[in-house]
Design a protein around this motif. Sequence first.
Motif, short mmCIF file in Angstrom:
data_model
loop_
_atom_site.label_atom_id
_atom_site.label_comp_id
_atom_site.label_asym_id
_atom_site.label_seq_id
_atom_site.Cartn_x
_atom_site.Cartn_y
_atom_site.Cartn_z
N ILE A 1 -17.52 -32.65 -50.45
CA ILE A 1 -17.32 -31.38 -51.16
C ILE A 1 -15.89 -30.90 -50.95
CG2 ILE A 1 -17.99 -28.96 -51.27
CD1 ILE A 1 -20.82 -29.92 -50.37
N PHE A 2 -15.42 -30.94 -49.72
CA PHE A 2 -14.05 -30.52 -49.44
C PHE A 2 -13.04 -31.41 -50.16
CE2 PHE A 2 -15.94 -27.92 -46.24
CZ PHE A 2 -15.01 -26.92 -45.97
N GLU A 3 -13.33 -32.69 -50.23
CA GLU A 3 -12.43 -33.62 -50.91
C GLU A 3 -12.41 -33.37 -52.42
OE1 GLU A 3 -11.37 -38.35 -50.68
OE2 GLU A 3 -13.39 -37.70 -50.15
N ASP A 4 -13.59 -33.12 -53.00
CA ASP A 4 -13.69 -32.89 -54.44
C ASP A 4 -13.00 -31.60 -54.86
OD1 ASP A 4 -15.12 -35.22 -54.67
OD2 ASP A 4 -17.09 -34.23 -54.80
N THR A 5 -12.98 -30.61 -53.99
CA THR A 5 -12.36 -29.32 -54.33
C THR A 5 -10.89 -29.25 -53.94
OG1 THR A 5 -13.17 -28.35 -52.26
CG2 THR A 5 -14.51 -28.01 -54.24
N ASP B 1 -10.38 -31.70 -42.45
CA ASP B 1 -9.75 -32.43 -41.35
C ASP B 1 -9.42 -31.50 -40.18
OD1 ASP B 1 -9.90 -34.80 -42.77
OD2 ASP B 1 -7.85 -34.64 -43.55
N LYS B 2 -9.04 -30.29 -40.51
CA LYS B 2 -8.66 -29.33 -39.48
C LYS B 2 -9.88 -28.79 -38.73
CE LYS B 2 -6.06 -25.03 -38.93
NZ LYS B 2 -5.22 -24.04 -39.62
N PHE B 3 -10.99 -28.56 -39.44
CA PHE B 3 -12.14 -27.86 -38.86
C PHE B 3 -13.39 -28.71 -38.71
CE2 PHE B 3 -10.17 -23.98 -41.02
CZ PHE B 3 -9.51 -23.58 -39.88
N ASN B 4 -13.34 -30.01 -38.95
CA ASN B 4 -14.59 -30.78 -38.96
C ASN B 4 -15.31 -30.73 -37.61
OD1 ASN B 4 -13.82 -32.92 -37.26
ND2 ASN B 4 -13.19 -34.20 -38.96
N TYR B 5 -14.59 -30.71 -36.51
CA TYR B 5 -15.24 -30.61 -35.21
C TYR B 5 -15.92 -29.25 -35.05
CZ TYR B 5 -16.06 -30.59 -30.19
OH TYR B 5 -16.65 -30.51 -28.96
N GLN B 6 -15.26 -28.19 -35.48
CA GLN B 6 -15.86 -26.85 -35.41
C GLN B 6 -17.07 -26.73 -36.32
OE1 GLN B 6 -12.57 -27.45 -35.58
NE2 GLN B 6 -11.44 -26.01 -34.31
N LEU C 1 -15.32 -22.53 -51.94
CA LEU C 1 -13.98 -23.10 -51.95
C LEU C 1 -13.26 -22.85 -53.27
CD1 LEU C 1 -14.70 -26.45 -50.08
CD2 LEU C 1 -13.50 -24.44 -49.19
N SER C 2 -14.01 -22.73 -54.35
CA SER C 2 -13.41 -22.42 -55.65
C SER C 2 -13.01 -20.95 -55.75
CB SER C 2 -14.37 -22.77 -56.78
OG SER C 2 -14.65 -24.14 -56.79
N ALA C 3 -13.76 -20.09 -55.09
CA ALA C 3 -13.50 -18.65 -55.17
C ALA C 3 -12.33 -18.21 -54.30
CB ALA C 3 -14.76 -17.88 -54.78
N PHE C 4 -12.09 -18.91 -53.21
CA PHE C 4 -11.02 -18.54 -52.30
C PHE C 4 -9.85 -19.51 -52.46
CE2 PHE C 4 -14.44 -16.24 -50.47
CZ PHE C 4 -13.88 -15.23 -49.72
N ALA C 5 -8.66 -19.02 -52.18
CA ALA C 5 -7.46 -19.85 -52.26
C ALA C 5 -6.90 -20.04 -50.86
CB ALA C 5 -6.42 -19.18 -53.16
N PHE C 6 -7.03 -21.24 -50.36
CA PHE C 6 -6.51 -21.58 -49.05
C PHE C 6 -5.27 -22.44 -49.23
CE2 PHE C 6 -11.13 -21.11 -48.38
CZ PHE C 6 -11.10 -20.08 -47.46
N ASP C 7 -4.25 -22.13 -48.45
CA ASP C 7 -2.99 -22.85 -48.54
C ASP C 7 -2.76 -23.60 -47.24
OD1 ASP C 7 -0.49 -23.76 -49.24
OD2 ASP C 7 0.48 -21.80 -49.11
N GLU C 8 -2.34 -24.83 -47.37
CA GLU C 8 -2.12 -25.66 -46.18
C GLU C 8 -0.98 -25.13 -45.32
OE1 GLU C 8 -1.93 -30.44 -45.22
OE2 GLU C 8 -1.76 -29.72 -47.27
N LYS C 9 -0.05 -24.40 -45.93
CA LYS C 9 1.12 -23.91 -45.21
C LYS C 9 0.84 -22.62 -44.43
CE LYS C 9 4.11 -26.02 -48.58
NZ LYS C 9 4.97 -25.81 -49.72
N ASN C 10 -0.15 -21.86 -44.85
CA ASN C 10 -0.50 -20.63 -44.15
C ASN C 10 -1.51 -20.92 -43.05
OD1 ASN C 10 1.13 -19.05 -45.80
ND2 ASN C 10 -0.50 -18.70 -47.27
N PRO C 11 -1.27 -20.38 -41.87
CA PRO C 11 -2.21 -20.64 -40.76
C PRO C 11 -3.57 -20.00 -41.01
CG PRO C 11 -0.56 -19.04 -40.10
CD PRO C 11 -0.17 -19.51 -41.47
N LEU C 12 -4.60 -20.70 -40.65
CA LEU C 12 -5.97 -20.20 -40.80
C LEU C 12 -6.76 -20.63 -39.58
CD1 LEU C 12 -8.13 -18.86 -42.69
CD2 LEU C 12 -8.62 -21.18 -43.51
N PHE C 13 -7.41 -19.68 -38.95
CA PHE C 13 -8.25 -19.97 -37.80
C PHE C 13 -9.68 -20.21 -38.26
CE2 PHE C 13 -4.88 -17.28 -35.99
CZ PHE C 13 -4.37 -18.17 -35.07
#
Length: 90
Positions: free
Chosen positions: A9-13, A20-25, A45-57
């Motif tokens: 799902i993460f790959e398709d979106t 990759d960052k959160f799979n353990y969590q 994942l479609s409703a929110f916009a996540f950017d690889e450059k911005n830090p996200l916890f």
Amino acid sequence: MDGHSVKNIFEDTGYLFLYDKFNYQFYVSGLFDSLDQERIISDFLSAFAFDEKNPLFFDDFSFYFNCFHYSQQKQQMLDFLRTDYDDHIC
């Protein structure tokens, strides 16, 4: 839901970097374990916009997802309880 389905799902979106960052969590917290529909994650994942450059916890990601999931469940319950009569009330 198993980890392989979640990864797909993460790959398709286009958010494989989040997986990759959160799979353990995801595994430890069980965030997606009780979900029976893959659509919830893809809609989130479609409703929110996540950017690889911005830090996200992970805590923030988890909070956003839980809020989205709760609102979706609430809307489904309201749609289920709504009758045709309610639409005709003035």
